[in-house]
Design an enzyme around this catalytic site. Sequence first.
Site, mmCIF file in Angstrom:
data_model
loop_
_atom_site.group_PDB
_atom_site.id
_atom_site.type_symbol
_atom_site.label_atom_id
_atom_site.label_comp_id
_atom_site.label_asym_id
_atom_site.label_seq_id
_atom_site.Cartn_x
_atom_site.Cartn_y
_atom_site.Cartn_z
ATOM 1 C CD GLU A 1 -2.394 -2.000 0.563
ATOM 2 O OE1 GLU A 1 -1.592 -2.903 0.229
ATOM 3 O OE2 GLU A 1 -3.538 -1.937 0.147
ATOM 4 C CE1 TYR B 1 0.464 3.707 5.407
ATOM 5 C CE2 TYR B 1 -0.342 1.579 4.657
ATOM 6 C CZ TYR B 1 -0.582 2.837 5.173
ATOM 7 O OH TYR B 1 -1.872 3.228 5.439
ATOM 8 N NE ARG C 1 -2.463 -6.193 2.457
ATOM 9 C CZ ARG C 1 -3.235 -5.319 3.073
ATOM 10 N NH1 ARG C 1 -3.181 -5.175 4.375
ATOM 11 N NH2 ARG C 1 -4.089 -4.606 2.386
ATOM 12 C CG HIS D 1 -2.886 4.214 1.077
ATOM 13 N ND1 HIS D 1 -4.033 3.461 0.927
ATOM 14 C CD2 HIS D 1 -2.351 3.841 2.257
ATOM 15 C CE1 HIS D 1 -4.180 2.667 1.984
ATOM 16 N NE2 HIS D 1 -3.164 2.872 2.797
ATOM 17 C CD GLN E 1 -21.685 7.168 1.713
ATOM 18 O OE1 GLN E 1 -22.144 6.506 0.806
ATOM 19 N NE2 GLN E 1 -22.419 8.009 2.388
#
Length: 678
Positions: free
Chosen positions: A167, A169, A217, A255, A342
């Site tokens: 992601e 990081y 991961r 991200h 949301q």
Amino acid sequence: MSENYPHLFRPLDLGYTQLKNRSVMGSMHTGLEDRSKHFPALAKYFEERARGGVALCVTGGFAPNLAGSLLPLGSKLSRSWETGRHAQVTSAVHAHGSKIALQILHAGRYGYTPICVSASAIKSPISMFKPRAISKRGIHKTIRDYANTARLARKAGYDGVEIMGSEGYFINQFLVERTNKRNDEWGGEFENRMRLPVEIVRAVREAAGDDFMIIYRLSMLDLVEGGSTWEEVVTLGKAIEAAGATIINTGIGWHEARIPTIITPVPRAAFTWVTEKIREHIQLPLITSNRINSPDTAEAVLASGQADMISMARPFLADAEFMNKAQAGHPEQINTCIACNQACLDHVFKAKRASCLVNPRACHETEFITKAASSHKNVAVVGAGPAGLSAACELAEMGHKVDLYDRAKATGGQFNLARKIPGKTEFNETVRYFNQRLKAAGVRVHLETEVDVNVLNNGSYDQVVLATGVVPRTPRIDGIDHAKVCSYIDVIENRVPVGERVAVIGAGGIGFDVAELLVHSHSEQTMNITQFNNEWGIDEEYRERGGLKSPIAPHPQKQVTLLQRKTTKVGAGLGKTSGWAHRASLEANQVDMIAGARYDRIDNAGLHITINDKEKRVIACDNVVICAGQESELAIYEPLQQAGIPVHLIGGAHIASELDAKRAIREGLETAIKINEI
Ligand code: NAP
Ligand code: SF4
């Protein structure tokens, strides 16, 4: 082994320990990890998921040191005294025969702190802080810090750790030259760039012992320019295996990637092909993830051999009992995650506690406590949209006698519009879920029934819940009665023919939805994985770094202009983690977005506007669709009050300007608890 979903319920033997089935509750930050005082609530949250049948839970990310924190004073496990608070989490999970791993996450340049570090001093597009390039000494210390966190995790009772290597990081930032410009032994050749994760896994294994899970991961598909090549992904995966990992998890997209990977329009199981692709190179059990939200999808993925385990994070927020319901052969009872983001990720990215739109109890398990009724009441709920459905189900499950009224032919309210939008078919699941719940709880449903004060009076109701929702707002514009003007409901319900050129007034959630519907055809409700990959530029052949290719431009069905009066960026008010993707989709479909519009008039020539009080323009169009928000539907509110009937206003009938299913469903629950206590 279970008869239902046999692959999903097959145990996994890891030698020194066994996982009872193939489900992983993937890591998700909830906002309960950062403060010691929230750990009882965190323990309750995990306990419910463990009791619900999840085999392996993974916590939200905990930094191995201060510099690796996501937020100032954010979650971290680096001191012995910090372990105590974790023991309540691990014992709560173990009490139900499940396992739990602590995720170690070093945010690197994604850290929202001025002390963040990275491979090189290159700012990320999603944080305001420029990182400092970490020193060689700092790297060695960070590796020791990972090992220390793993040792402390073991002491706190965790069954393992997950090392977050994807992601975008810290670890990812070392792997590729776009963020690693070092010329020491931690930069340059791939062998050097991949040294950090391999050394971390080795150190963690040494510190935590052999009988401790290390999940790694692995960033299998970066989806950013200059991301890893497939060869690099495979090389790293093999090295991680050799260094002592137990399980490899699938990481998809940094991200900062501008390709959606988890929101509603992403097809179910859209990325399992990546996990399958690495299978021939790695012997360890593989976890796959992203947009798997039903036991049928999970079973199909496992049965096809694409992976050994399925990670679902948001689906377990939506329904803690997901696995038990699947095992009992009742998938229709599952409250399905609709991938809206949301209440979960949108909250987390605004540093608010996560929850779930369809399950407001998520992460608030210690606050929303429903009890059986001590005095049984007769309750009428008027309106079968999300708010009314939620209130009716909760009240009936508590033991009250509930009549649910709606003038429509079906339950669902605004969800019946949402589910017709391309990419939003998941909303069908929520309507299905509530319908079966109404039936099971014995709610008496009266559809196509208009109620007034007399009906409610004659029913001798103790309490009335008014969830009558909203009516579309009709703005005052010269020519608003012109034949080319129609409402968003007309368009979504396909009630009126719509021409080739369309102006949409109002660029809120519904304006965006209508524009999306117009550029597609009514038959194009869901994209398959190949169409999705083509439209967003994802290459299953993995020819370029990051798995990117040039997107294939879509062919919009209509020429759409989307307008708002505000001068801010069109779409600025949409969800933090999804708005950009909706905007990008409309841009790809050549939707013209105009901010700062004043609507002067509508006539045969089209929509006449003035932009920013200066430029006059005529939008030549066949239709003008009004998506200018809503007003509360309150026709029977005052008569009810005058008749002295206790009435509770919820959902859009309560506040129309923030018409929002998240609030509507939560208010249904809150009101039920309130009525139960009267
Ligand atoms: P909304 O988000 O409040 O947007 C209403 C739009 O109408 C705004 O663009 C507003 O912008 C414009 N407007 C308001 N008064 C007007 C007037 N008198 N004349 C002309 N324009 C006017 O409402 P919505 O689009 O109906 O959505 C309702 C709710 O549904 C949202 O709050 C959201 O919770 C939910 N929803 C969300 C999504 C999503 O996020 N993808 C999708 C669908 C629905 P200006 O005032 O600048 O013109
Ligand atoms: Fe899923 Fe939406 Fe709930 Fe998040 S808020 S868990 S995306 S349904």
